[in-house]
Design a protein around this motif. Sequence first.
Motif, mmCIF file in Angstrom:
data_model
loop_
_atom_site.group_PDB
_atom_site.id
_atom_site.type_symbol
_atom_site.label_atom_id
_atom_site.label_comp_id
_atom_site.label_asym_id
_atom_site.label_seq_id
_atom_site.Cartn_x
_atom_site.Cartn_y
_atom_site.Cartn_z
ATOM 1 N N TYR A 88 8.755 0.839 -4.535
ATOM 2 C CA TYR A 88 8.325 -0.561 -4.415
ATOM 3 C C TYR A 88 9.539 -1.485 -4.458
ATOM 4 O O TYR A 88 9.685 -2.392 -3.619
ATOM 5 C CB TYR A 88 7.355 -0.905 -5.545
ATOM 6 C CG TYR A 88 6.686 -2.250 -5.393
ATOM 7 C CD1 TYR A 88 5.461 -2.361 -4.735
ATOM 8 C CD2 TYR A 88 7.262 -3.414 -5.890
ATOM 9 C CE1 TYR A 88 4.825 -3.589 -4.586
ATOM 10 C CE2 TYR A 88 6.650 -4.647 -5.744
ATOM 11 C CZ TYR A 88 5.433 -4.727 -5.093
ATOM 12 O OH TYR A 88 4.812 -5.947 -4.927
ATOM 13 N N ALA A 89 10.435 -1.238 -5.422
ATOM 14 C CA ALA A 89 11.630 -2.072 -5.543
ATOM 15 C C ALA A 89 12.537 -1.914 -4.330
ATOM 16 O O ALA A 89 13.104 -2.902 -3.825
ATOM 17 C CB ALA A 89 12.387 -1.703 -6.822
ATOM 18 N N ALA A 90 12.666 -0.671 -3.835
ATOM 19 C CA ALA A 90 13.535 -0.420 -2.678
ATOM 20 C C ALA A 90 13.014 -1.146 -1.439
ATOM 21 O O ALA A 90 13.793 -1.749 -0.683
ATOM 22 C CB ALA A 90 13.628 1.082 -2.413
ATOM 23 N N VAL A 91 11.701 -1.107 -1.227
ATOM 24 C CA VAL A 91 11.110 -1.788 -0.062
ATOM 25 C C VAL A 91 11.339 -3.295 -0.150
ATOM 26 O O VAL A 91 11.716 -3.944 0.836
ATOM 27 C CB VAL A 91 9.603 -1.464 0.030
ATOM 28 C CG1 VAL A 91 8.921 -2.385 1.043
ATOM 29 C CG2 VAL A 91 9.385 -0.013 0.411
ATOM 30 N N LYS A 92 11.111 -3.860 -1.324
ATOM 31 C CA LYS A 92 11.294 -5.306 -1.489
ATOM 32 C C LYS A 92 12.759 -5.690 -1.318
ATOM 33 O O LYS A 92 13.080 -6.751 -0.750
ATOM 34 C CB LYS A 92 10.790 -5.740 -2.865
ATOM 35 C CG LYS A 92 9.302 -5.495 -3.100
ATOM 36 C CD LYS A 92 8.439 -6.222 -2.076
ATOM 37 C CE LYS A 92 6.948 -5.980 -2.317
ATOM 38 N NZ LYS A 92 6.098 -6.619 -1.296
ATOM 39 N N LEU A 93 13.666 -4.820 -1.802
ATOM 40 C CA LEU A 93 15.097 -5.105 -1.690
ATOM 41 C C LEU A 93 15.542 -5.115 -0.228
ATOM 42 O O LEU A 93 16.225 -6.038 0.236
ATOM 43 C CB LEU A 93 15.889 -4.058 -2.473
ATOM 44 C CG LEU A 93 17.418 -4.191 -2.453
ATOM 45 C CD1 LEU A 93 17.842 -5.500 -3.111
ATOM 46 C CD2 LEU A 93 18.058 -3.000 -3.151
ATOM 47 N N VAL A 94 15.136 -4.103 0.526
ATOM 48 C CA VAL A 94 15.552 -3.968 1.924
ATOM 49 C C VAL A 94 14.937 -5.058 2.798
ATOM 50 O O VAL A 94 15.552 -5.518 3.761
ATOM 51 C CB VAL A 94 15.178 -2.560 2.462
ATOM 52 C CG1 VAL A 94 15.460 -2.467 3.956
ATOM 53 C CG2 VAL A 94 15.950 -1.489 1.709
ATOM 54 N N SER A 101 0.810 -1.222 0.000
ATOM 55 C CA SER A 101 0.000 0.000 0.000
ATOM 56 C C SER A 101 0.845 1.274 0.000
ATOM 57 O O SER A 101 0.440 2.289 -0.575
ATOM 58 C CB SER A 101 -0.936 0.001 1.207
ATOM 59 O OG SER A 101 -0.213 -0.047 2.419
ATOM 60 N N GLY A 102 2.035 1.227 0.631
ATOM 61 C CA GLY A 102 2.876 2.421 0.706
ATOM 62 C C GLY A 102 3.253 2.973 -0.659
ATOM 63 O O GLY A 102 2.995 4.153 -0.964
ATOM 64 N N PRO A 103 3.865 2.171 -1.543
ATOM 65 C CA PRO A 103 4.193 2.657 -2.887
ATOM 66 C C PRO A 103 2.962 3.068 -3.693
ATOM 67 O O PRO A 103 3.030 3.992 -4.499
ATOM 68 C CB PRO A 103 4.892 1.451 -3.527
ATOM 69 C CG PRO A 103 5.466 0.696 -2.375
ATOM 70 C CD PRO A 103 4.446 0.836 -1.282
ATOM 71 N N ALA A 104 1.838 2.374 -3.465
ATOM 72 C CA ALA A 104 0.607 2.727 -4.175
ATOM 73 C C ALA A 104 0.143 4.128 -3.783
ATOM 74 O O ALA A 104 -0.244 4.934 -4.637
ATOM 75 C CB ALA A 104 -0.489 1.703 -3.870
ATOM 76 N N VAL A 105 0.185 4.419 -2.485
ATOM 77 C CA VAL A 105 -0.202 5.755 -2.015
ATOM 78 C C VAL A 105 0.779 6.808 -2.517
ATOM 79 O O VAL A 105 0.381 7.928 -2.882
ATOM 80 C CB VAL A 105 -0.275 5.778 -0.469
ATOM 81 C CG1 VAL A 105 -0.485 7.203 0.036
ATOM 82 C CG2 VAL A 105 -1.406 4.877 0.018
ATOM 83 N N LEU A 106 2.064 6.458 -2.566
ATOM 84 C CA LEU A 106 3.057 7.397 -3.090
ATOM 85 C C LEU A 106 2.734 7.767 -4.533
ATOM 86 O O LEU A 106 2.835 8.938 -4.923
ATOM 87 C CB LEU A 106 4.455 6.783 -3.008
ATOM 88 C CG LEU A 106 5.599 7.655 -3.550
ATOM 89 C CD1 LEU A 106 5.705 8.950 -2.758
ATOM 90 C CD2 LEU A 106 6.922 6.906 -3.511
#
Length: 427
Positions: A398-404, A371-376
Amino acid sequence: MLDNYFKYKQHKTDFKTEVVAGVSTFLTMAYIMFLNPLILSEGGFDRGGVFTATACATALACFICAFYAKTWPVGLAPGMGINAFIAYGVCLGMNYTPEEALGAVLVAGVVFLIISLTPIRAWLINSIPKSLKLGIGAGIGLFLAIIGFQIMGLTADNPATLVGLGDLSNPLLLLGAGAFVSMIVMEQKGIKGNIIIGIVGFSAIAWVTGLGDFYGVVSAPPSMTYLFKFDLGAALSASMVTVIFTLFFIDFFDTAGTLTSVANVSGKIGRDGKIQDIDKAMLSDSVSTVAGAMMGTSTVTTYVESAAGVKAGGRTGMTSLVIGILFLLCLFFSPLATSLPKEIDGAALIYIATLFVRNITDIEWNDISESGPAVLAMIAMPFTYSISHGIALAFISYAAVKLVTGRFDTNPAIWIIAIASVISFAI
């Protein structure tokens, strides 16, 4: 003869039902004849030329769908959101000419066409997370909303807060507000064509009271100003890569989402979960985008309003044929289109924005990584005044969140788009 081609009985429908379905869809999407010329004219396009191009491109697109993807009862026309991106992002924001912008539309359409003929189509449809698709769609809605606010005069420049409340004493603004409320009320009551009825009805009040100028109803169609006048020089430059990607992305996934929605309503999803003849529908859409660019209008896409015709019983391309014929008849109503006060057109934009935004209910709100990247994406588009920037930021985050978080099972398309977005910002 038509029965032999469209096979009404096989699809449990008949000629009368298909005609009624076509009229129903036309009424729900006829607003594009007024709004597309208005929005593109804000970016420097000739309003009369766009009006004619809109009618012709829409009719041709519907005819292609009717006779090629003949099991799809859908309407196609220049897409809302994409036209705003062309006018405000590409022409006003990046200082490209209408001809150069049309060149980008043409290239994006050719890319869509090529991909529609390959297995890449299915891979792409399945690669983008649902949350991002919904967030980007809602962001486009908010982008349309801020444009609608500006056109209506609901917002005004404020050096301290960037924006402020506009002049509420403007009687045309109040008429626009009335049009917006009337559209909601009519939809609530199930009245078909609520947008077009609201636009024309409150415009008539403006004409009768002397608040708006009335130029007539019928005349010969304006010339098609941009017929074959696209400029490929800028479209093939490095600076246009982001623009072409954005045009392709919006059209591709908007079309895929719309066709999926229509398939659900019309029962075109088989037991194996696959959508029948979706390849023909997407190919029709991509060919129509190429044709639309050649005629002089922004990206043509399949309209979610097609569900109105499906609900009315439409099941074959005959519905699309009827829609196309009705849009051809619109060619002779250009004086009416130019007589509509912009404040009332702006109200219609805000109403359409609400239709885009309401799909956020399907975002996975319990998963902040989704939801975070979607809201961004939603908030970045209006606040950066750029659909392409909103898409890029959404994919990067989205990619950064999945990577971390160690989610390396994310589809490769996400990483590719995110890296490309970073490069585009760097350049």
